[in-house]
Scaffold this motif. Sequence first.
Motif, PDB file in Angstrom:
ATOM      1  N   PHE A 281       0.841  -1.194   0.000  1.00  0.00           N
ATOM      2  CA  PHE A 281       0.000   0.000   0.000  1.00  0.00           C
ATOM      3  C   PHE A 281       0.877   1.246   0.000  1.00  0.00           C
ATOM      4  O   PHE A 281       1.775   1.376   0.836  1.00  0.00           O
ATOM      5  N   ALA A 282       0.568   2.155  -0.921  1.00  0.00           N
ATOM      6  CA  ALA A 282       1.343   3.395  -1.031  1.00  0.00           C
ATOM      7  C   ALA A 282       0.930   4.383   0.047  1.00  0.00           C
ATOM      8  O   ALA A 282      -0.234   4.436   0.452  1.00  0.00           O
ATOM      9  N   PRO A 283       1.866   5.199   0.515  1.00  0.00           N
ATOM     10  CA  PRO A 283       1.537   6.261   1.480  1.00  0.00           C
ATOM     11  C   PRO A 283       1.019   7.504   0.792  1.00  0.00           C
ATOM     12  O   PRO A 283       1.089   7.637  -0.433  1.00  0.00           O
ATOM     13  N   TYR A 284       0.493   8.430   1.579  1.00  0.00           N
ATOM     14  CA  TYR A 284       0.109   9.734   1.059  1.00  0.00           C
ATOM     15  C   TYR A 284       1.344  10.427   0.493  1.00  0.00           C
ATOM     16  O   TYR A 284       2.436  10.338   1.055  1.00  0.00           O
ATOM     17  N   ALA A 285       1.154  11.130  -0.591  1.00  0.00           N
ATOM     18  CA  ALA A 285       2.244  11.928  -1.147  1.00  0.00           C
ATOM     19  C   ALA A 285       2.614  13.062  -0.198  1.00  0.00           C
ATOM     20  O   ALA A 285       3.779  13.447  -0.093  1.00  0.00           O
ATOM     21  N   LYS A 286       1.604  13.608   0.517  1.00  0.00           N
ATOM     22  CA  LYS A 286       1.825  14.663   1.505  1.00  0.00           C
ATOM     23  C   LYS A 286       1.266  14.191   2.844  1.00  0.00           C
ATOM     24  O   LYS A 286       0.086  14.384   3.136  1.00  0.00           O
ATOM     25  N   PRO A 287       2.098  13.528   3.656  1.00  0.00           N
ATOM     26  CA  PRO A 287       1.612  12.987   4.937  1.00  0.00           C
ATOM     27  C   PRO A 287       1.085  14.081   5.851  1.00  0.00           C
ATOM     28  O   PRO A 287       1.488  15.248   5.760  1.00  0.00           O
ATOM     29  N   LEU A 288       0.173  13.685   6.731  1.00  0.00           N
ATOM     30  CA  LEU A 288      -0.368  14.617   7.708  1.00  0.00           C
ATOM     31  C   LEU A 288       0.689  14.996   8.736  1.00  0.00           C
ATOM     32  O   LEU A 288       1.579  14.204   9.055  1.00  0.00           O
ATOM     33  N   ASP A 289       0.565  16.188   9.261  1.00  0.00           N
ATOM     34  CA  ASP A 289       1.376  16.594  10.401  1.00  0.00           C
ATOM     35  C   ASP A 289       1.165  15.602  11.552  1.00  0.00           C
ATOM     36  O   ASP A 289       0.088  15.042  11.721  1.00  0.00           O
ATOM     37  N   GLN A 290       2.227  15.384  12.331  1.00  0.00           N
ATOM     38  CA  GLN A 290       2.182  14.382  13.397  1.00  0.00           C
ATOM     39  C   GLN A 290       1.001  14.591  14.348  1.00  0.00           C
ATOM     40  O   GLN A 290       0.256  13.660  14.657  1.00  0.00           O
ATOM     41  N   ASP A 291       0.803  15.811  14.807  1.00  0.00           N
ATOM     42  CA  ASP A 291      -0.271  16.075  15.759  1.00  0.00           C
ATOM     43  C   ASP A 291      -1.645  15.927  15.110  1.00  0.00           C
ATOM     44  O   ASP A 291      -2.593  15.437  15.735  1.00  0.00           O
ATOM     45  N   ILE A 292      -1.762  16.358  13.848  1.00  0.00           N
ATOM     46  CA  ILE A 292      -3.035  16.213  13.141  1.00  0.00           C
ATOM     47  C   ILE A 292      -3.331  14.741  12.891  1.00  0.00           C
ATOM     48  O   ILE A 292      -4.483  14.301  13.000  1.00  0.00           O
ATOM     49  N   HIS A 293      -2.302  13.968  12.570  1.00  0.00           N
ATOM     50  CA  HIS A 293      -2.495  12.527  12.374  1.00  0.00           C
ATOM     51  C   HIS A 293      -2.973  11.876  13.667  1.00  0.00           C
ATOM     52  O   HIS A 293      -3.884  11.048  13.667  1.00  0.00           O
ATOM     53  N   TRP A 294      -2.343  12.239  14.769  1.00  0.00           N
ATOM     54  CA  TRP A 294      -2.741  11.681  16.074  1.00  0.00           C
ATOM     55  C   TRP A 294      -4.203  12.002  16.359  1.00  0.00           C
ATOM     56  O   TRP A 294      -4.971  11.130  16.768  1.00  0.00           O
ATOM     57  N   LEU A 295      -4.586  13.234  16.099  1.00  0.00           N
ATOM     58  CA  LEU A 295      -5.962  13.656  16.366  1.00  0.00           C
ATOM     59  C   LEU A 295      -6.943  12.930  15.446  1.00  0.00           C
ATOM     60  O   LEU A 295      -8.014  12.492  15.875  1.00  0.00           O
ATOM     61  N   THR A 296      -6.575  12.751  14.174  1.00  0.00           N
ATOM     62  CA  THR A 296      -7.482  12.164  13.188  1.00  0.00           C
ATOM     63  C   THR A 296      -7.580  10.653  13.317  1.00  0.00           C
ATOM     64  O   THR A 296      -8.680  10.083  13.259  1.00  0.00           O
ATOM     65  N   HIS A 297      -6.431   9.989  13.504  1.00  0.00           N
ATOM     66  CA  HIS A 297      -6.397   8.532  13.374  1.00  0.00           C
ATOM     67  C   HIS A 297      -6.176   7.771  14.683  1.00  0.00           C
ATOM     68  O   HIS A 297      -6.252   6.544  14.688  1.00  0.00           O
ATOM     69  N   THR A 298      -5.888   8.474  15.773  1.00  0.00           N
ATOM     70  CA  THR A 298      -5.655   7.771  17.042  1.00  0.00           C
ATOM     71  C   THR A 298      -6.706   8.118  18.083  1.00  0.00           C
ATOM     72  O   THR A 298      -7.236   7.226  18.750  1.00  0.00           O
TER      73      THR A 298
END
Length: 381
Positions: free
Chosen positions: A265-282
């Motif tokens: 599986f390919a990753p996002y070309a522009k990954p989310l910011d660490q804190d935004i990723h934590w908020l969105t996916h954790t």
Amino acid sequence: MATVISEEYMKTNGYISTWKRIVLKIGSALIAPDGKGCSSHNLLAIAQFIIECRKRHIDVILVSSGSVAAGRSFFAEAKPSIGLKKAMAAAGQAEMLATWDRLFDFPTAQVLLTHGDLTDKERYDSIKETISTLLENGLLPIINENDTVTTDYLKVGDNDNLSAMVAAATHADVLIMCSDIEGLFTKDPNKYDDAVIVKTVNEIDENIKSMAGCATSSVGTGGMATKLEAAEKAAAHGIYSYIVNGFNQSVFTDFLSDKNPGTLFAPYAKPLDQDIHWLTHTTREQGELVLNKEGADAFILGDTALSTDDVVEVNGNFSNGDTVIIKDSEGEELAKASTNYSSCLLSYIADISDKSSSNSVSSVLQEDNIAMLNEASEDGR
């Protein structure tokens, strides 16, 4: 739209020659195949792969299921209650860890987590620091969900998603999920002879999700659907993911030869910011705030400094610092955010019909902890 990523690009970015840190998830079916205690039979090739990765100076973090299945042999009940499963986890965790220990000549370290640990920012940062310190000192972190103490409120529920959260927290390059199937197929290969494996996935869209079905292992809690959820979490952080058949020893020799032995599986070309990723996916939302039209329109345009004048409805029971969903009056979800105030206080103020300046409360949300959901799902692609 996803950027189409070629096989050649995958090879130069997602294969072992580029790895610096990986998270390797092993399911219950591999470590306790009959659900009645641990067995090293299926783990020898995996252990050798971990050893070889470490020789190549690749950090390895192991997420291992199997504590409940390993502890089942100590109890007589055929259909255990939730309480008994917690006891099985307590008994089986030691056996599971000892099984891995016997396969290595270097030290391991046990890390037991709950979803509550991951959604609390201070504990989340502590977890990152602990795992980093273990790796720096040559230990192999072996992570599992702490089934003995988890509740519905606190549990992740499956180690596929747990492994993705750990991969994001530790800035891994690659997440490898070992299953009892070669990868993602166009159809269930156990039912359809014309099922074909999907070697690379550029975007987990509805078509890909429809391939997942709902199959689960007889001794585990995950299935293809949870693996896709985990791959999406990893992709949003810029992490490659594999689904492979952990029972097949050639999988690990293929990895060591820079080959794709399953589905990549390919990753996002522009990954989310660490804190935004934590908020969105954790984090897991504990309630929701519904905005009036004026507040929603301003919020969408970037004015996130909400006051209680903008809030027309407060749903759920949450405390200061908890995560909430922000919706407009039509029910569309706009964002996930951390709130500065409890639901009790916000409900009280929202219920006051005459919101004078003395009653209004500003800065409802923590400005540095807001994830716009349309941006989280679209910007990286």
